[in-house]
Design an enzyme around this catalytic site. Sequence first.
Site, PDB file in Angstrom:
ATOM      1  N   ASN A 167       0.806  -1.227   0.000  1.00 41.87           N
ATOM      2  CA  ASN A 167       0.000   0.000   0.000  1.00 41.87           C
ATOM      3  C   ASN A 167       0.840   1.280   0.000  1.00 41.87           C
ATOM      4  OD1 ASN A 167      -1.482  -2.238   1.592  1.00 41.87           O
ATOM      5  ND2 ASN A 167      -3.136  -0.867   0.973  1.00 41.87           N
ATOM      6  N   VAL A 174       0.088   6.688  -1.124  1.00 41.52           N
ATOM      7  CA  VAL A 174      -0.523   5.763  -0.167  1.00 41.52           C
ATOM      8  C   VAL A 174      -1.808   5.232  -0.773  1.00 41.52           C
ATOM      9  CG1 VAL A 174      -1.519   5.505   2.140  1.00 41.52           C
ATOM     10  CG2 VAL A 174       0.459   7.008   1.797  1.00 41.52           C
ATOM     11  N   CYS A 175      -1.887   3.917  -0.914  1.00 42.80           N
ATOM     12  CA  CYS A 175      -3.036   3.273  -1.545  1.00 42.80           C
ATOM     13  C   CYS A 175      -3.971   2.755  -0.455  1.00 42.80           C
ATOM     14  CB  CYS A 175      -2.535   2.123  -2.418  1.00 42.80           C
ATOM     15  SG  CYS A 175      -3.782   1.420  -3.494  1.00 42.80           S
ATOM     16  N   LEU A 176      -5.117   3.410  -0.296  1.00 46.43           N
ATOM     17  CA  LEU A 176      -6.047   3.061   0.784  1.00 46.43           C
ATOM     18  C   LEU A 176      -7.464   3.452   0.376  1.00 46.43           C
ATOM     19  CD1 LEU A 176      -5.792   1.935   3.758  1.00 46.43           C
ATOM     20  CD2 LEU A 176      -5.890   4.316   4.498  1.00 46.43           C
ATOM     21  N   THR A 181      -8.030   6.254  -2.823  1.00 48.99           N
ATOM     22  CA  THR A 181      -6.917   5.960  -3.742  1.00 48.99           C
ATOM     23  C   THR A 181      -6.903   4.489  -4.131  1.00 48.99           C
ATOM     24  OG1 THR A 181      -5.470   5.735  -1.798  1.00 48.99           O
ATOM     25  CG2 THR A 181      -5.427   7.839  -2.973  1.00 48.99           C
TER      26      THR A 181
END
Length: 365
Positions: A167, A174-176, A181
């Site tokens: 993530n 930031v992949c969340l 995102t």
Amino acid sequence: MLPTGNSKVTLVYVCGFLLGLKCLQIAAKHVSSLLLHKNTMAKANEGIKLDPKEVKRKYRNFKKFDVVEDYSDHHFLKSKSSWWQPPKKWTKKIQEEWRILKRDLPDMIYVRVYEGRMDLLRAVIIGVEGTPYNDGLFFFDVCFPKNYPNEPPQVYYHSGGLRINPNLYTSGDVCLSLLNTWHGSKNEKWTPTISTMLQVLVSMQGMVLNAKPYFNEPGYEASRGSASGENLALEYNQRTLIYSLKTMVYTMKKPPKHFEDLVIGHFRDRASGILTMCRDYYTKGLGVKCGIVVTTETATSQDNKKEVEGYMKTLVGAFKHIGLEDREEFVAEGEAKAENLTLQLQKKKKKKKNLGQKILSCFVI
């Protein structure tokens, strides 16, 4: 009665003077903070011994939440909102976020917000025991957009060029789902009337920096519990441990502003535990504190162990950088244990070989 004629000009000059004076005061505070930061790090860089009692005092008194002034090293320093005059509704919402954070921040998360830039925030999350992030410090810079909370905050991770989690990208992205995102169910997405900055930080602590980050990768969750999936998760943890150790080193060498006392105090306090964890991992394959237990040796695990063993000296050097001496013993002790373990394995292999030859000789006529 409103001033007229020359009185108006005088009033303009007075207002300009007062505004300029205020700017000078803010600038002076920023310079003072910058000098303090440089002075603290200069002592460590030049090998000047820091007073252990003073370091411990500052570390113990380090506030979970505080309002500071100097934001000159913030990632979003030059964001569009830097010249924007926020409306009262937006300001009120940010102040509410501050109150929530100050009241409800959990252990192992620290936050700093900025008096002169309410749109900015910086947070650090301490890696939890039982994960490959154990005792690491992971920093995030945050920017609240103009239409917050209708849009989620922007979050940047200080990666140091290391991909420590599916993530968290080397670019800092930031992949969340909560930040919109990454796709997710409606309940996982940002909800303007419910979601908060505290929720984002807690999610990153519990859902991102977790015990088996391998399964955060899209599609990999289905392999959880299977032999192949768990083996791959273990390999991922072993690599992540190395990246986590490297993150510790660059954080000690260049701690973000306003977190110097936490960085120095934390790593001086945890140094022995971190080095013991590394030694146990590469000598026994048992890194329980970092969520790693190697039961079957593979070429990958052997390579990872050697890398951790080699990195011990770098870690010791980083601890010395913050004024912590006498940690070389861990390297020497670890090397001796690793050498003994290698000799034991060689003896076992030799015994097996001799036994095999004896059995074979029984069948020779």
